[in-house]
Enzyme design. Structure first.
Site, PDB file in Angstrom:
ATOM      1  N   TYR A  23      55.416  57.791  43.593  1.00  0.00           N
ATOM      2  CA  TYR A  23      54.259  58.659  43.355  1.00  0.00           C
ATOM      3  C   TYR A  23      53.574  59.039  44.652  1.00  0.00           C
ATOM      4  CZ  TYR A  23      54.474  57.500  38.360  1.00  0.00           C
ATOM      5  OH  TYR A  23      54.863  57.366  37.062  1.00  0.00           O
ATOM      6  N   LYS A  80      39.966  25.603  37.248  1.00  0.00           N
ATOM      7  CA  LYS A  80      39.267  26.711  36.587  1.00  0.00           C
ATOM      8  C   LYS A  80      40.183  27.939  36.545  1.00  0.00           C
ATOM      9  CE  LYS A  80      37.085  28.018  40.958  1.00  0.00           C
ATOM     10  NZ  LYS A  80      35.854  27.872  41.770  1.00  0.00           N
TER      11      LYS A  80
HETATM   12  C1  LIG Z   1      36.250  27.059  42.850  1.00  0.00           C
HETATM   13  C2  LIG Z   1      35.427  25.964  43.399  1.00  0.00           C
HETATM   14  C3  LIG Z   1      35.960  25.059  44.314  1.00  0.00           C
HETATM   15  C4  LIG Z   1      37.360  25.204  44.885  1.00  0.00           C
HETATM   16  O1  LIG Z   1      37.365  26.175  45.898  1.00  0.00           O
HETATM   17  P1  LIG Z   1      38.679  26.473  46.741  1.00  0.00           P
HETATM   18  O2  LIG Z   1      38.238  27.434  47.771  1.00  0.00           O
HETATM   19  O3  LIG Z   1      39.650  27.073  45.789  1.00  0.00           O
HETATM   20  O4  LIG Z   1      39.159  25.184  47.278  1.00  0.00           O
HETATM   21  C5  LIG Z   1      35.175  24.011  44.724  1.00  0.00           C
HETATM   22  N1  LIG Z   1      33.910  23.861  44.263  1.00  0.00           N
HETATM   23  C6  LIG Z   1      33.361  24.725  43.395  1.00  0.00           C
HETATM   24  C7  LIG Z   1      31.961  24.516  42.938  1.00  0.00           C
HETATM   25  C8  LIG Z   1      34.086  25.805  42.929  1.00  0.00           C
HETATM   26  O5  LIG Z   1      33.540  26.648  42.072  1.00  0.00           O
END
Ligand SMILES: *Cc1c(COP(=O)(O)O)cnc(C)c1O
Length: 378
Positions: free
Chosen positions: A265, A35
């Site tokens: 800055y 994702k």
């Molecule tokens: C993003 C996600 C994961 C992966 O999580 P990590 O902490 O990156 O391993 C697993 N299951 C779901 C439903 C997610 O949305």
């Protein structure tokens, strides 16, 4: 010459990290979570390293289409399911499996016209209170889904809120197990933290891994990209994970400060003694967090040193005291590693930089700016 900043995606490290997830859950199949454009790495760029996964999980239909366009014919799971009715047509067409987390998604399925029934993952809200049916309503949802001709296999799913912390997974796991005890179907529970930590506790106690947590499918995301899900309790190297991404830039100027001179800055850094600083072609507009300040670790020519003062839009300044050979030159300014692996093999974990900014490795990866060129390496 383009501005000297470059992100590198390490194909072999991604492959290695995926292997670590497999070792941690040897009896499970592995979803590689891609994702958010593969946590900022780029779906097309990580595909070669992660194609050994059993499936790809993501949120966005457009991303699912991109995975299919790469030639992937195996499972793809939509982690949030569909958002509107016509998304189901794409699910049918692209053969996507999808999460079902609310009544509205069941309503949509009930009106969907398809010749091929869909494989769905019924999500339980076992305590995180984000997506899913409550334990009280879960079985009714299962019964409803099971009666639909549009539905083929129903798999069972939940997500942990505290797999990386002291609260742990036991409470949610118990809820999930009690409600699903006699329901058929494959199970998927564990993200990176649950997958790795559960294997560790099994090793530490000498017991065989608890098959409840590993279950049929594990869902590692962050670990695959080489960041520790539970930093600073464990580092990526504790988990034998390798950086999936390096962000590197070059020194484009140096300044010799006398004692009392300031940098950047707001003059937040005042030199306590004479000091040589390097100006690096990377700033917050590249995705380097502005919340970093004096002391954030950075590598120059593979030698660990620290950032000084504030992060600007296009530049940061670093302490060159431990790197006497560092400097500028047309096309050959010293290499600066903001996170990842330097040319000499030294690693600066993205988690350390994130920690300095009060955030997590996830956010830094996902925040790599579009203006940064990216190369894919072996
Ligand atoms: C993003 C996600 C994961 C992966 O999580 P990590 O902490 O990156 O391993 C697993 N299951 C779901 C439903 C997610 O949305």
């Amino acid at each position: 010459m383009p501005r000297p900043i470059l992100a590198t995606i390490h194909t072999e490290s991604l492959r290695h990290n995926l292997g670590r997830a497999r070792q941690a859950a040897p009896d499970a199949r592995v979803w590689a979570i891609v994702k958010a454009n593969a946590y900022g790495h780029g779906i097309e760029r990580v595909f070669e390293g992660l194609r050994g996964a059993d499936g790809f999980a993501l949120l966005d239909l457009e991303e699912a289409r991109r995975v299919r366009a790469l030639g992937w014919r195996g499972p793809i799971l939509l982690l949030e399911g569909v958002f509107e009715l016509r998304d189901l047509e794409l699910c049918s067409r692209l053969d996507l499996w999808h999460t079902v987390h609310c009544d509205e998604q069941i309503d949509m399925l009930a009106t969907h016209k398809t010749n091929v029934p869909h494989r769905v993952f019924l999500k339980m809200n076992s305590g995180m209170n984000r997506l899913g049916f409550t334990p009280q309503r879960y079985r009714a949802a299962w019964t409803r889904l099971n009666a639909l001709p549009q539905v083929d296999e129903i798999s069972l799913m939940t997500h942990f809120s505290d797999a990386d912390g002291a609260r742990g997974t036991a409470g949610q796991m118990a809820v999930f197990a009690a409600v699903t005890r006699d329901l058929p179907g494959e199970r998927t529970l564990s993200n990176s933290a649950a997958t790795l930590r559960h294997a560790l506790s099994a090793t530490a106690t000498g017991t065989p891994p608890d098959s409840d947590a590993a279950s049929d499918w594990v869902r590692p995301g962050i670990a695959v990209y080489g960041s520790a899900p539970d930093f600073p309790e464990h580092s990526a190297s504790d988990w034998a994970l390798r950086p999936g991404m390096t962000l590197a830039a070059k020194i484009i100027a140096t300044q010799d400060l006398s004692a009392g001179a300031t940098v950047g800055y707001g003059s937040t850094f005042v030199a306590p003694q004479a000091l040589r600083v390097g100006v690096v072609a990377c700033g917050y507009a590249d995705g380097y967090p502005r919340a970093c300040s004096t002391g954030t670790p950075v590598l120059v020519n593979g030698v660990r040193t620290r950032m000084l003062g504030r992060v600007s839009m296009d530049m940061i300044t670093v302490d060159l005291t431990p790197v006497t050979d560092a400097g500028v030159g047309a096309g050959f300014g010293s290499e600066v590693t903001l996170w990842g692996r330097a040319a000499n093999g030294v690693v600066l974990a993205i988690d350390e930089v994130a920690h300095s900014a009060g955030t997590v490795g996830y956010e830094l990866m996902c925040g790599l700016a579009p203006r940064v060129p990216v190369q894919v390496a072996d």
